[in-house]
Design an enzyme around this catalytic site. Structure first.
Site, PDB file in Angstrom:
ATOM      1  N   GLY B 322     -92.725 -37.938  58.634  1.00 30.73           N
ATOM      2  CA  GLY B 322     -94.005 -38.569  59.210  1.00 30.73           C
ATOM      3  C   GLY B 322     -93.819 -38.974  60.534  1.00 30.73           C
ATOM      4  O   GLY B 322     -94.665 -38.545  61.555  1.00 30.73           O
ATOM      5  N   TRP B 325     -93.599 -35.473  62.404  1.00 30.29           N
ATOM      6  CA  TRP B 325     -94.965 -34.910  62.563  1.00 30.29           C
ATOM      7  C   TRP B 325     -95.642 -35.260  63.895  1.00 30.29           C
ATOM      8  O   TRP B 325     -96.395 -34.235  64.565  1.00 30.29           O
ATOM      9  CB  TRP B 325     -95.785 -35.520  61.322  1.00 30.29           C
ATOM     10  CG  TRP B 325     -97.060 -34.725  61.537  1.00 30.29           C
ATOM     11  CD1 TRP B 325     -97.784 -33.865  61.037  1.00 30.29           C
ATOM     12  CD2 TRP B 325     -98.390 -35.649  62.000  1.00 30.29           C
ATOM     13  NE1 TRP B 325     -98.890 -33.505  61.184  1.00 30.29           N
ATOM     14  CE2 TRP B 325     -99.445 -34.903  61.884  1.00 30.29           C
ATOM     15  CE3 TRP B 325     -98.484 -36.791  62.741  1.00 30.29           C
ATOM     16  CZ2 TRP B 325    -100.899 -34.910  62.176  1.00 30.29           C
ATOM     17  CZ3 TRP B 325     -99.748 -37.124  63.072  1.00 30.29           C
ATOM     18  CH2 TRP B 325    -100.679 -36.238  63.062  1.00 30.29           C
ATOM     19  N   HIS B 326     -95.148 -36.479  64.438  1.00 30.84           N
ATOM     20  CA  HIS B 326     -95.825 -37.007  65.718  1.00 30.84           C
ATOM     21  C   HIS B 326     -95.359 -36.007  66.961  1.00 30.84           C
ATOM     22  O   HIS B 326     -95.898 -36.034  67.698  1.00 30.84           O
ATOM     23  CB  HIS B 326     -95.681 -38.242  65.783  1.00 30.84           C
ATOM     24  CG  HIS B 326     -96.719 -39.271  65.020  1.00 30.84           C
ATOM     25  ND1 HIS B 326     -96.172 -39.464  63.856  1.00 30.84           N
ATOM     26  CD2 HIS B 326     -97.787 -39.581  65.123  1.00 30.84           C
ATOM     27  CE1 HIS B 326     -97.249 -40.212  63.153  1.00 30.84           C
ATOM     28  NE2 HIS B 326     -98.263 -40.207  64.082  1.00 30.84           N
ATOM     29  N   GLY B 327     -94.002 -35.582  66.872  1.00 28.75           N
ATOM     30  CA  GLY B 327     -93.552 -34.947  67.753  1.00 28.75           C
ATOM     31  C   GLY B 327     -92.010 -34.665  67.773  1.00 28.75           C
ATOM     32  O   GLY B 327     -91.566 -35.183  67.126  1.00 28.75           O
ATOM     33  N   PHE B 474    -100.073 -34.427  69.484  1.00 31.23           N
ATOM     34  CA  PHE B 474     -99.607 -34.140  68.308  1.00 31.23           C
ATOM     35  C   PHE B 474    -100.358 -32.891  67.342  1.00 31.23           C
ATOM     36  O   PHE B 474     -99.945 -32.653  66.428  1.00 31.23           O
ATOM     37  CB  PHE B 474     -99.712 -35.484  67.325  1.00 31.23           C
ATOM     38  CG  PHE B 474     -99.106 -36.797  68.132  1.00 31.23           C
ATOM     39  CD1 PHE B 474     -97.930 -36.541  68.929  1.00 31.23           C
ATOM     40  CD2 PHE B 474     -99.720 -37.796  67.946  1.00 31.23           C
ATOM     41  CE1 PHE B 474     -97.525 -37.522  69.607  1.00 31.23           C
ATOM     42  CE2 PHE B 474     -99.043 -39.008  68.658  1.00 31.23           C
ATOM     43  CZ  PHE B 474     -98.096 -38.882  69.360  1.00 31.23           C
TER      44      PHE B 474
END
Lengths: 102, 474
Positions: B322, B325-327, B474
């Site tokens: 998770g 996923w943001h970066g 993102f």
């Protein structure tokens, strides 16, 4: 497989939507009036934002087409004095916060 | 095209009447919305619309194939191919350089000079969101939660629908596709709720998030060593408010805009800084992402079905991914890891914070303590999320804890934004509900004057220029 549904099938209990505008159409009309009246009031109250926006467009053709209309709107707004509250309020806000519009 | 801009207002002023005019011709309406959504996406980079199209077509065909195959090896193979295709695209654009650099560093540490070429390609905006939308569809079809649709336009619209395309909320395929099967019902437009979501979103983004960002938070994070401990403490809380006001603003506007077109999106935020545990925080923050991770990652990994150690491993792995996923950076991984460790710790100590009936009642003192600890934890971890590197995060904390100076550079504008941001978490939800109800029942002139007055005030107090939405990256 899911199939497309006709409007009549989707609202089997009601009359066909396009033939008889009922409360649903009235509700939609209200929403439309709210959206467009708000946008119109904003365009009249803050016409300089539209002039600047068009001025910033990359396409010269678009600028040449749209700018005269925006400037007419700005003149009209000035003549009625409807742009004055925004201009004064913005100037007061900038003075209060020691900021400048670039 | 950003939501709080004149071009979006013009765009929507065209899309709204055409959509409702075509409502009786559902297929034509959906094709129109697809065209509008591709136009919306093309505002950033027109060539990436091909990626959007390829992803939609690939997933459409894969779902049809999965739907036709009986349970077994072939069906599973098609699913994995489709998942790999989606993740491969995401990995290529978003993570390739990060993994290449990490490998080079790792080998350099043991004295081996590894040569890997980096790629120079712009990151397609919204790629993480569109990947998760596509995966939701494919996996639901595989699980037989959803029948594969033969309607190509439904899939094109589901993946590209402009309100959710750029930064969510992540709408589940079954929920969205159920809405595309029939014409929308105009009486489903909740005019009060939509108006307040859009106006509140504009206010949160243009005034609160922008002033917090440009007047204070950006400066403090740019060079933490130049600021006092108090500034860094305020910067940490300031960023917590900024990211909330920025991201929730986008999804609030998205939900409101979609509703004006007759579609329903899920709620994405619910007073996250009122959370009384980290578990509670994830039920209130980016709800559509946390529930996606739970349903498509945590539970398939085994969830809590195989004992405590396995559960802990699954929680940490889910939160790590998770975070990633943001970066593509170690900071996001650390951020995810810290949240995962906190969730495991809470589980170990039996902390099940929340307000639902399933939670054991807590004393007021325990609730207050839970809230205080959770808020500090969440704000501290935001420093990793915001800082450009691990070294910068360490610099931030070491200066903060040095206690060198307690002066502040907080400007009055930033302080005002701080107070307004805090109020967004303090004002009871019923106040907003009663405002919405009053608005619903108001006369037409009032219905027009309220949005006009709110946008007028926002325009008067807006900063010059606009910081991009944080979640666009993102």
């Amino acid at each position: 497989m899911p199939q497309e549904t006709t409007p009549q099938e989707a609202t089997p209990q009601g009359p066909p939507r396009q033939e008889s505008p009922g409360p649903q159409a009235g509700h939609l009309r209200t929403v439309a009036v709210v959206i467009y009246a708000t946008l119109l009031l904003l365009a009249l109250a803050i016409p300089q934002s539209i002039v600047s926006w068009i001025g910033d467009m990359k396409s010269i053709e678009m600028q040449e087409t749209l700018l005269p209309a925006a400037e007419t709107l700005q003149r009209l707004s000035r003549q009625i004095g409807i742009d004055a509250p925004y201009t004064r309020a913005r100037a007061a806000f900038l003075a209060l916060t020691s900021k400048e519009d670039h | 095209m950003l939501f709080p801009t004149i071009e979006f207002a013009v765009f929507f002023a065209v899309v709204f009447p055409v959509t409702w005019f075509l409502n009786g011709f559902n297929t034509a309406k959906k094709w129109f919305l697809v065209a509008a959504s591709y136009y919306f996406y093309a505002f950033w980079r027109a060539e990436f619309t091909l990626l959007l199209l390829a992803s939609s077509l690939g997933n459409y065909l894969a779902a049809l194939l999965i739907g036709r195959l009986a349970d077994g090896y072939a069906r599973r193979a098609v699913l994995w191919l489709a998942v790999a295709g989606n993740l491969g695209l995401l990995g290529y654009f978003k993570y390739y350089n990060f993994f290449a650099a990490s490998l080079i560093d790792a080998f350099a540490a043991i004295g081996i000079a590894l040569e890997i070429k980096f790629i120079e390609v712009a990151l397609p905006i919204a790629i993480s969101f569109l990947t998760f939308h596509a995966l939701s569809y494919i996996i639901d079809v595989y699980r037989r939660v959803l029948a594969p649709t033969t309607s190509l336009v439904d899939i094109l619209l589901y993946i590209s629908f402009f309100p959710h395309l750029i930064a969510g909320p992540i709408v589940r395929a079954d929920k969205f596709l159920a809405q595309t099967k029939k014409p929308c019902d105009p009486s489903d437009i909740k005019v009060g709720q939509s108006a307040f979501l859009i106006l509140g979103g504009l206010f949160k983004k243009v005034i609160i998030a922008n002033y917090l960002s440009t007047e204070f938070v950006d400066n403090v994070f740019r060079g933490p060593a130049d600021y006092s401990s108090l500034d860094l403490l305020l910067g940490m809380y300031g960023y917590a408010l900024q990211i909330y006001c920025d991201f929730s603003a986008y999804t609030d506007i998205a939900i409101g805009v979609a509703n004006l077109l007759g579609y329903e999106f899920p709620q994405n935020f619910n007073y996250p800084y009122r959370a009384i545990s980290v578990q509670d925080f994830w039920r209130r923050w980016h709800i559509s992402l946390s529930s996606w991770l739970r349903d498509y990652l945590y539970i398939p990994l085994g969830g809590n079905r195989f004992g405590e150690w396995s559960t802990a491993k699954n929680i940490i792995l889910t939160m790590l991914l998770g975070g990633l996923w943001h970066g593509a950076s170690w900071n996001f991984l650390i951020w995810g890891l810290l949240h995962g460790l906190a969730l495991v710790t809470e589980r170990f100590f039996g902390v099940t914070g929340g307000s639902g009936a399933e939670h054991a009642p807590r004393s007021r003192a325990a609730t207050a303590l839970g809230w205080l600890i959770t808020l500090q934890f969440v704000c501290v971890t935001w420093v990793f999320f915001r800082s450009p590197s691990i070294e910068a995060s360490i610099d931030y904390f070491s200066t903060l804890l040095s206690g060198a100076s307690w002066s502040t550079t907080l400007t009055p504008l930033a302080a005002g934004a701080f107070v307004l941001g805090a109020l967004s978490q303090i004002i009871p939800p019923r106040w907003f509900q009663s405002l919405e109800e009053s608005y619903e029942g108001a006369s037409l002139p009032i219905k027009v004057l309220v949005p006009f007055a709110v946008i007028f005030v926002i325009a008067v107090a807006a900063p010059t220029g606009m910081a991009p939405f944080i979640y666009f990256q993102f």
